[in-house]
Design a protein around this motif. Structure first.
Motif, mmCIF file in Angstrom:
data_model
loop_
_atom_site.group_PDB
_atom_site.id
_atom_site.type_symbol
_atom_site.label_atom_id
_atom_site.label_comp_id
_atom_site.label_asym_id
_atom_site.label_seq_id
_atom_site.Cartn_x
_atom_site.Cartn_y
_atom_site.Cartn_z
ATOM 1 N N ILE A 226 33.084 30.234 51.867
ATOM 2 C CA ILE A 226 32.442 29.051 51.288
ATOM 3 C C ILE A 226 32.390 29.338 49.794
ATOM 4 C CG2 ILE A 226 30.339 27.640 51.193
ATOM 5 C CD1 ILE A 226 29.604 28.901 53.960
ATOM 6 N N ASP A 227 33.173 28.631 49.033
ATOM 7 C CA ASP A 227 33.253 28.903 47.602
ATOM 8 C C ASP A 227 32.773 27.701 46.813
ATOM 9 O OD1 ASP A 227 35.475 31.052 48.454
ATOM 10 O OD2 ASP A 227 34.797 31.449 46.399
ATOM 11 N N PHE A 228 31.998 27.964 45.776
ATOM 12 C CA PHE A 228 31.707 26.863 44.854
ATOM 13 C C PHE A 228 31.794 27.355 43.421
ATOM 14 C CE2 PHE A 228 27.384 28.549 45.483
ATOM 15 C CZ PHE A 228 26.863 28.533 44.200
ATOM 16 N N GLU A 229 31.995 26.431 42.514
ATOM 17 C CA GLU A 229 32.118 26.767 41.105
ATOM 18 C C GLU A 229 31.560 25.588 40.320
ATOM 19 O OE1 GLU A 229 33.504 29.820 40.652
ATOM 20 O OE2 GLU A 229 33.284 29.782 38.476
ATOM 21 N N THR A 359 28.753 36.920 46.819
ATOM 22 C CA THR A 359 28.862 37.495 45.483
ATOM 23 C C THR A 359 29.125 36.344 44.520
ATOM 24 O OG1 THR A 359 29.674 39.662 46.193
ATOM 25 C CG2 THR A 359 30.247 38.977 43.969
ATOM 26 N N GLY A 360 28.390 36.336 43.418
ATOM 27 C CA GLY A 360 28.581 35.272 42.438
ATOM 28 C C GLY A 360 28.457 35.823 41.040
ATOM 29 N N ALA A 361 28.792 34.983 40.070
ATOM 30 C CA ALA A 361 28.735 35.437 38.681
ATOM 31 C C ALA A 361 28.892 34.270 37.738
ATOM 32 C CB ALA A 361 29.860 36.433 38.403
ATOM 33 N N HIS A 398 30.977 28.501 32.771
ATOM 34 C CA HIS A 398 30.895 28.177 34.192
ATOM 35 C C HIS A 398 30.632 29.412 35.047
ATOM 36 C CE1 HIS A 398 35.110 29.314 33.574
ATOM 37 N NE2 HIS A 398 35.168 29.611 34.858
ATOM 38 N N GLY A 399 30.299 29.157 36.282
ATOM 39 C CA GLY A 399 30.031 30.249 37.209
ATOM 40 C C GLY A 399 30.092 29.733 38.629
#
Ligand code: 4AD
Ligand code: MG
Length: 433
Positions: A226-229, A359-361, A398-399
């Motif tokens: 599940i990816d978001f940006e 994991t995010g950034a 952005h992240g």
């Protein structure tokens, strides 16, 4: 007559039910069996004299897991499971089952996970096991609903790629006509590209492939990411906020919509109130007090994550925790570093009962800084032509985050192994069914 699920039967009416034969008992002139469909069970009772002889004969011929259709009258029956039974007027065998069964489906004999997975479609006839996937289906729906309610745009990006931006060691090479290509290990490049394309907020739920030779209870070689940006963020706290609202929404939605499945599994859920945010430094200090040392510049190992999970539960009463500011040495080149502290990154992990689920950034969006960071890791940014281009024509700060759907289901339901949370797992050993 229209077919009815076993959970929707009303005494006094005629009904047509379809499903599989589970337990049966033969007391001579009185024969019963349980018919199982996806919504539950109902007892079918055939008594000599009260049902046609042909029906009695069919009941006698039934074996476990035969697929059948039963028409009859629904009656109250105190001694039957669920308090009702069907008196059959006709029974049709739609498809016979072989005996013996390779695994015991609902009975007393527990098969090992490997054997269960070898016979997965039969294993999933066990309501305790199918409950996991009914819940997973709701987790998926909750994610989609959440992202749309927050005005994210759904994207589908290629799974056949030339390279990733994570570590190259995890790529599965494939033969692409006369060239080499790889299965996608993350939509990272493309989700950033679509922020730069002006969509600002995007999400994708899709397969992710990792050639990791890990034999753990948390690693698969193919999982659902599940990816978001999101663009125009202030800092990584904006990204953590989205994760926090997402997880809260998922748990709330499952609690409200999967009562029966949760009961079947004996699981009770608690919607997180406030997910604590600890810097890795703070986590290190806490762990040190408990006698667990994480060396400077290192990530916490799984044991440290477990311990941290139980400490957070004790201290904050929460099952989840964000840990942020992971060491630069351990993170990919595209993670932003805070001003004046190049040893760490503006990145975080989200840990649920001691297991990393995300994991995010904040990403580095300044071309010259990114180029320098890549160089420090021995990468020439301009050799990644398509990725480098994103940053050269006006790229907003952005992240984003990558979460594992399988891990979320595993952690939420307290499963012992991630393989329980995925229909047909792929790992270094398993490529079938
Ligand atoms: O932590 P990972 O590797 O991060 C990324 O892929 C980054 N591109 C994310 C980002 O936006 N910065 O993977 C993200 C999540 C993990 O936290 C975990 O939940 C899951 O994907 N995951 C796995 N799940 C099952 N098996 C594996 N081998 C997994 N590897 C990662
Ligand atoms: Mg990670």
């Amino acid at each position: 007559m229209k077919r009815t699920y076993t959970s929707r039967l009303t005494p006094g009416s005629k009904a047509l039910v379809m499903g599989w034969v589970s337990h049966s008992r033969d007391l001579g002139g009185l024969k019963f069996f349980l018919l199982r469909d996806r919504e539950g069970h109902v007892q079918v009772t055939a008594k000599k004299g009260s049902v046609p002889d042909s029906v009695l004969k069919t009941v006698e011929s039934l074996s476990r897991e035969d697929c059948i259709s039963v028409a009859g009258t629904v009656k109250e029956a105190k001694q039957a499971p669920g308090g009702i039974e069907i008196i059959p007027e006709s029974i049709e065998i739609l498809s016979k089952s072989n005996t013996p069964l390779p695994i015991d489906i609902e009975g007393k004999i527990e098969s090992g996970l490997d054997k269960r997975l070898d016979n997965r479609f039969l294993d999933l006839r066990n309501p305790k096991h199918s409950a996991i996937f009914r819940i997973r289906s709701h987790v998926f729906k909750a994610c989609v609903d959440f992202f749309h309610s927050e005005e994210f745009i759904n994207i589908n990006t290629p799974k056949i790629t030339v390279a990733g931006v994570e570590s190259g060691a995890e790529l599965f090479p494939i033969v692409y006509f006369n060239r080499e290509a790889f299965l996608s290990q993350s939509p990272q490049i493309y989700k950033q590209m679509m922020v730069a394309a002006g969509f600002e907020k995007v999400y994708e739920i899709a397969p992710v492939f990792r050639a990791e030779k890990s034999h753990t209870t948390r690693h698969l070689t193919e999982f659902t990411g599940i990816d978001f940006e999101m663009g125009f963020i202030r800092d990584m706290n904006d990204v953590m906020d989205v994760n926090e609202r997402l997880i809260r929404h998922i748990v709330k939605h499952v609690k409200e919509n999967c009562g029966r499945e949760l009961e079947t599994m004996g699981v009770s859920l608690r919607v997180p109130k406030k997910i604590p945010r600890l810097s890795l430094e703070e986590a290190r200090t806490l762990l040190f007090k408990k006698g667990k040392k994480i060396p400077e510049g290192e990530d916490p190992d799984p044991e440290a994550e477990k311990l941290l999970g139980s400490m957070v539960k004790e201290k904050y009463g929460e099952e989840l925790v964000f840990v942020y500011h992971y060491p630069w040495e351990k993170r990919p080149f595209y993670h932003m570093r805070p001003d004046g502290n190049p040893k760490v990154t503006e990145s975080f992990d989200l840990i649920w009962n001691g297991v990393e689920i995300a994991t995010g950034a904040q990403r580095e969006h300044r071309y010259d800084v990114l180029k320098r960071q890549a160089k420090e890791k021995g990468i020439d940014l301009d050799s990644m032509k398509d990725y480098a281009a994103i940053f050269r024509y006006g790229c907003p700060p952005h992240g984003g985050t990558g979460l594992g759907l399988d891990r979320i289901v595993e952690c939420m339901l307290g499963l012992k192994n991630i393989r329980e949370a995925i229909l047909l797992p792929r790992d270094p050993e398993r490529l079938t069914p």
